[in-house]
Design an enzyme around this catalytic site. Structure first.
Site, mmCIF file in Angstrom:
data_model
loop_
_atom_site.group_PDB
_atom_site.id
_atom_site.type_symbol
_atom_site.label_atom_id
_atom_site.label_comp_id
_atom_site.label_asym_id
_atom_site.label_seq_id
_atom_site.Cartn_x
_atom_site.Cartn_y
_atom_site.Cartn_z
ATOM 1 C CG HIS A 241 0.406 6.343 -25.361
ATOM 2 N ND1 HIS A 241 -0.951 6.505 -25.311
ATOM 3 C CD2 HIS A 241 0.952 7.522 -24.933
ATOM 4 C CE1 HIS A 241 -1.238 7.726 -24.880
ATOM 5 N NE2 HIS A 241 -0.092 8.359 -24.656
ATOM 6 C CB CYS B 227 -5.327 6.058 -24.872
ATOM 7 S SG CYS B 227 -4.137 6.123 -26.223
ATOM 8 C CD GLU C 263 -1.146 0.838 -24.799
ATOM 9 O OE1 GLU C 263 -0.227 1.674 -24.706
ATOM 10 O OE2 GLU C 263 -2.218 0.947 -24.200
ATOM 11 C CB CYS D 9 -2.960 2.612 -27.721
ATOM 12 S SG CYS D 9 -1.508 3.553 -27.216
HETATM 13 O O1 LIG Z 1 -2.831 3.737 -23.890
HETATM 14 C C1 LIG Z 1 -2.029 4.315 -23.121
HETATM 15 C C2 LIG Z 1 -2.402 5.394 -22.337
HETATM 16 C C3 LIG Z 1 -1.454 6.069 -21.640
HETATM 17 N N1 LIG Z 1 -0.153 5.682 -21.695
HETATM 18 C C4 LIG Z 1 0.849 6.455 -20.982
HETATM 19 C C5 LIG Z 1 1.001 7.886 -21.435
HETATM 20 C C6 LIG Z 1 1.481 8.568 -20.214
HETATM 21 O O2 LIG Z 1 2.906 8.443 -20.141
HETATM 22 C C7 LIG Z 1 0.835 7.771 -19.075
HETATM 23 C C8 LIG Z 1 -0.420 8.403 -18.546
HETATM 24 O O3 LIG Z 1 -0.076 9.421 -17.667
HETATM 25 P P1 LIG Z 1 -1.090 10.035 -16.602
HETATM 26 O O4 LIG Z 1 -0.227 10.852 -15.703
HETATM 27 O O5 LIG Z 1 -1.728 8.884 -15.867
HETATM 28 O O6 LIG Z 1 -2.094 10.837 -17.362
HETATM 29 O O7 LIG Z 1 0.488 6.515 -19.619
HETATM 30 C C9 LIG Z 1 0.220 4.581 -22.414
HETATM 31 O O8 LIG Z 1 1.403 4.192 -22.463
HETATM 32 N N2 LIG Z 1 -0.743 3.907 -23.095
HETATM 33 ZN ZN LIG Z 2 -2.260 5.039 -25.811
#
Ligand SMILES: O=c1ccn([C@H]2C[C@H](O)[C@@H](COP(=O)(O)O)O2)c(=O)[nH]1
Ligand SMILES: [Zn+2]
Length: 159
Positions: free
Chosen positions: A77, A103, A79, A106
């Site tokens: 991710h 998320c 972050e 993170c």
């Molecule tokens: O905290 C976060 C949450 C998600 N991500 C990234 C991980 C994935 O590459 C996308 C999410 O994909 P979806 O198709 O929308 O489920 O975002 C992140 O970098 N940081």
């Molecule tokens: Zn994340």
């Protein structure tokens, strides 16, 4: 007289987060992050991508299907990448600009790194338990949350 239409700090750092997101190979959600010190110095940047050595071309980018055939167990991710990309020193009292609300995984990394403020753009997963868990942890840990106020300023860069 000085220019009046210069970028604010928030526009500048959120702009860098969005520019970083443009490096992402994820076809559905591109995320960028920019970590900044109390003195408004950029400490690190990151975007969501496959771990070093794991080829973007060979790893899956699907959202659905067998878990191991999707991107989810593999993608690092934005972050976390930004936190890990910091070359030296601490992130204590820093703030992070991120184009998507973090998320729960993170959120844990942000809290543990000492970052004290999250300025976020999109909150499209607000209705998920993951983001609810993030908000619970941020609140308990005293990490300030602030939604980036869109100024609708268009920044055009010819590359
Ligand atoms: O905290 C976060 C949450 C998600 N991500 C990234 C991980 C994935 O590459 C996308 C999410 O994909 P979806 O198709 O929308 O489920 O975002 C992140 O970098 N940081
Ligand atoms: Zn994340």
């Amino acid at each position: 007289m000085k220019r009046q239409d210069y970028l604010s700090w928030d526009e500048y750092f959120m702009g860098i987060a969005h520019l970083s997101a443009r490096r992402s190979k994820d076809p559905s959600t591109q995320v960028g992050a920019c970590i900044v010190s109390e003195e408004n110095k950029i400490l690190s940047v990151g975007y969501n991508g496959m771990p070093t050595g794991c080829s973007d071309d060979d790893m899956p980018w699907d959202r659905e299907g067998d878990f191991l055939e999707t991107k989810y167990p593999f993608v690092c991710h934005a972050e976390l990448n930004a936190i890990l990309n910091r070359s030296t020193g601490s992130l204590k009292n820093a703030r992070i600009y991120v184009s998507l609300f973090p998320c729960n995984e993170c959120a844990k990394a942000i809290i543990q790194s000492g970052i004290k403020e999250v300025i976020y753009g999109d909150d499209k997963y607000a209705d998920t338990d993951g983001v609810r868990a993030s908000k619970k942890m941020f609140n308990m840990a005293g990490v300030k949350l602030r939604r980036y106020e869109n100024t609708n300023r268009l920044v055009k860069i010819e590359l």
